[in-house]
Design an enzyme around this catalytic site. Structure first.
Site, mmCIF file in Angstrom:
data_model
loop_
_atom_site.group_PDB
_atom_site.id
_atom_site.type_symbol
_atom_site.label_atom_id
_atom_site.label_comp_id
_atom_site.label_asym_id
_atom_site.label_seq_id
_atom_site.Cartn_x
_atom_site.Cartn_y
_atom_site.Cartn_z
ATOM 1 N N GLY A 8 8.335 -5.324 -8.945
ATOM 2 C CA GLY A 8 9.210 -4.256 -9.409
ATOM 3 C C GLY A 8 10.671 -4.667 -9.346
ATOM 4 N N GLY A 38 0.813 -1.223 0.000
ATOM 5 C CA GLY A 38 0.000 0.000 0.000
ATOM 6 C C GLY A 38 0.839 1.262 0.000
ATOM 7 N N GLN A 54 14.512 -9.429 -4.039
ATOM 8 C CA GLN A 54 13.204 -10.007 -3.714
ATOM 9 C C GLN A 54 12.645 -10.750 -4.934
ATOM 10 O OE1 GLN A 54 9.900 -7.868 -1.571
ATOM 11 N NE2 GLN A 54 9.149 -7.535 -3.648
ATOM 12 N N HIS A 71 4.208 1.547 -7.973
ATOM 13 C CA HIS A 71 3.151 0.537 -7.838
ATOM 14 C C HIS A 71 2.153 0.639 -8.996
ATOM 15 C CE1 HIS A 71 4.103 1.413 -3.441
ATOM 16 N NE2 HIS A 71 4.357 0.118 -3.515
ATOM 17 N N LEU A 74 0.432 3.638 -2.143
ATOM 18 C CA LEU A 74 0.820 3.484 -3.546
ATOM 19 C C LEU A 74 1.415 4.758 -4.127
ATOM 20 C CD1 LEU A 74 -2.234 1.418 -4.862
ATOM 21 C CD2 LEU A 74 -0.133 0.620 -3.759
#
Ligand code: AMP
Length: 289
Positions: free
Chosen positions: A151, A29, A157, A35, A31
């Site tokens: 992303g 969130g 990640q 995002h 954003l």
């Protein structure tokens, strides 16, 4: 249309009614345009999308910013409603009302990817990637989407999730989307708002250092790059956590097999930790040390 979903039960009912393609965009969130670029790509490539908004406690360390992480659901919904979509496309927003909607009471499973998660951010944030892979696995299971959008901003990640999908034979296609930056080159991040104006200026050293590394490598001067020296040069205003130049495919050391290079950095400014990276093809001269 935007449909806000607060519980897993509500989502599972909804999911059973979706027969067309679904793209998943997991977020915490607050954003921003980074995002939104993921969500827009997902809308362009799928009939419907599911944006999840969940500040995942499992990926925060005990002294990290879980409590103060910005939670701005109304604003997030507003931003998502501004995306370009066809009339018959639905943006499902799963913003669980409680942690138990993601981790039912008694939840006792951890998904842990060894190797690629144990370097870079994995060293300074023990347990972080276990928290990430556990929540992402759970979101994949709930969403049953065909594609998931992440992303490049969080490149390690992405690589950890890619390995999880490979190892567990998960039937989902991963997409790695470009980093969105502000006009000064600072990678957009929800954590940028913790920074004062001066700290924001100081933070530019991260993207600038990565750019200078890319330039040197493209000019065939890889041997001349001394990352320790680069960190020392810039240690007055920021504390470097790491600055590394690795193989973009597997985050191992550069080798004769390397086709893509990734330069990755992490800095601390006051209490704020920022990460960034640049990924670029290896052209011209060999850069094996
Ligand atoms: P977060 O809400 O920080 O967990 O991020 C959710 C997703 O948005 C992750 O896949 C991030 O890599 C991606 N993301 C965050 N910042 C950016 C950015 N500046 N550009 C592109 N993607 C981003």
């Amino acid at each position: 249309m935007i449909k806000l979903i607060k519980s897993r039960k509500q989502w599972l009912l909804q999911r059973s009614e979706i027969s067309e393609s679904l793209g998943l965009v997991p977020t915490m969130g607050n954003l921003h345009l980074g995002h939104l670029s993921l969500a827009q790509k997902a809308l362009d490539e799928n009939k419907h999308i599911l944006v999840t908004i969940f500040v995942n406690p499992k990926q925060f360390g005990p002294n990290e910013d879980f409590e103060r992480y910005p939670r701005t659901l109304e604003q997030d919904l507003e931003l998502l409603s501004g995306l370009k979509k066809n009339e018959d496309q639905v943006i499902y927003v799963f913003a669980p009302a409680s942690i138990e909607e993601i981790y039912p009471i008694g939840f006792s499973t951890t998904i842990s990817v060894k190797g690629v998660s144990e370097k870079l951010c994995g060293l300074s944030r023990p347990g972080h990637f276990d928290g990430v892979t556990t929540v992402v696995y759970q979101l994949f299971a709930l969403a049953r989407a065909q594609k998931a959008y992440f992303g490049q901003k969080d490149y390690q990640q992405y690589k950890v999730i890619e390995k999880m999908v490979h190892d567990l034979c998960l039937d989902i296609e991963l997409l790695c989307c470009p980093i969105i930056r502000d006009q000064d080159g600072l990678a957009l991040s929800s954590r940028n708002q913790y920074l004062s104006a001066d700290e924001k200026k100081a933070a530019l050293i991260l993207s600038q250092t990565l750019q200078s590394i890319q330039k040197k490598i493209e000019q065939g001067e890889f041997q001349k790059i001394d990352t320790v020296e680069l960190k020392n040069e810039n240690s007055s205003t920021v504390q470097w956590d790491y600055l590394e130049i690795l193989d973009g495919e597997n985050l191992n050391e550069i080798s004769s097999e390397t086709k893509q290079v990734v330069a990755l950095g992490a800095i601390n400014i006051g209490k704020t930790r920022l990460i960034d990276n640049l990924l670029f093809p290896l052209t011209g001269a060999s850069i094996v040390r």
